[in-house]
Design a protein around this motif. Structure first.
Motif, short mmCIF file in Angstrom:
data_model
loop_
_atom_site.label_atom_id
_atom_site.label_comp_id
_atom_site.label_asym_id
_atom_site.label_seq_id
_atom_site.Cartn_x
_atom_site.Cartn_y
_atom_site.Cartn_z
N LYS A 1 11.13 21.32 7.12
CA LYS A 1 10.15 21.63 8.18
C LYS A 1 10.41 23.02 8.79
N LYS A 2 11.68 23.32 8.98
CA LYS A 2 12.03 24.63 9.54
C LYS A 2 11.63 25.75 8.58
N SER B 1 9.27 25.62 6.57
CA SER B 1 7.82 25.60 6.41
C SER B 1 7.07 26.14 7.63
N GLU B 2 7.79 26.47 8.68
CA GLU B 2 7.12 26.91 9.91
C GLU B 2 6.19 28.08 9.68
N ASN B 3 6.62 29.03 8.89
CA ASN B 3 5.79 30.20 8.60
C ASN B 3 5.17 30.14 7.21
N ASN B 4 5.38 29.02 6.54
CA ASN B 4 4.85 28.87 5.18
C ASN B 4 4.50 27.39 4.94
N PRO B 5 3.38 26.91 5.52
CA PRO B 5 3.01 25.50 5.41
C PRO B 5 2.80 25.04 3.96
#
Length: 233
Positions: free
Chosen positions: A61-62, A64-68
């Protein structure tokens, strides 16, 4: 075709015995089609199949914050991974008979790790890998994600009794739609070393299976399960 993956754990001894418990209709489909069914990973009863443990998910999740798309890829990837499950055990398992067969009309295929590897050579279109499932605490333990197969080689500790060996294939690079699963070519004579008939089956059922196998020109040994042998006093 079978391909080795150094990251996937597998017993060293190729003579390690493995089992597949199934009903007669699936067994006949295997013999007639000479194809092994591999189920789509997200179609298993366990909803955690192909997912991550909590510590790993928090890390993803961390990232993915800027890369969903990073997280979305892992979610959709489950639809492109197919699995055939086998049980590792030197002997028959009473629990496996209970869980995977019904109405006293099931069968168990006995094979080995080495036989599985050779049987998969018949399939030239798709690559298969074989690995032993790791059983962990999904609330506490970490699943690495540096290999795309890792989420599919871990299960919750409550499934430890399965002692599962998996044939697994990743079809994410193929432009094909997978519904419930995929059938792959196998060498039946390599795949099957011996057949065991359900311990509670009637004699007519064993005779039926022997006759069907004979008519299809297969020569492997067929035996009644040892779990219901005569009591000696």
């Amino acid at each position: 075709m079978y391909v080795e993956n150094q990251n996937i754990k597998l017993p060293n001894d190729p003579n390690t015995i493995v089992w597949k418990y199934l009903d007669l209709s699936k067994f006949l489909d295997l013999l007639l089609s000479k194809k092994l069914f591999m189920s789509r990973s997200d179609k298993f009863e366990d909803q955690y199949e192909g997912t991550f443990s909590e510590p790993t998910f928090e890390e993803i999740k961390k990232l993915s914050e800027n890369n969903p798309e990073f997280l979305n890829y892992y979610k959709s990837h489950r639809e492109k991974v197919v699995v055939s499950s086998w049980h590792i055990n030197e002997y028959e398992s009473f629990a496996m008979w209970q869980i995977f067969t019904q109405n006293s009309e099931g069968l168990a295929i006995q094979s080995t790790i080495g036989r599985l590897q050779k049987a998969l050579e018949a399939e030239v279109q798709y690559k298969q890998f074989i690995g032993e499932v790791n059983y962990i605490d999904y609330k506490k333990e970490y699943i690495p994600f540096d290999d795309m197969f890792f989420p599919f080689m871990f299960k919750r500790k409550s499934f430890q009794y399965e002692r599962e060996i998996r044939i697994i294939s990743d079809l994410s690079e193929r432009e094909i739609k997978i519904n419930d699963g995929l059938k792959i070519n196998v060498d039946i004579d390599q795949l099957i070393e011996k057949i065991y008939i359900h311990p509670k089956s009637e004699n007519w059922y064993k005779k039926l299976v022997i006759e069907l196998v004979s008519k299809l020109d297969y020569g492997f040994t067929i035996e009644k399960s040892d779990l219901e042998s005569d009591i000696l006093i």
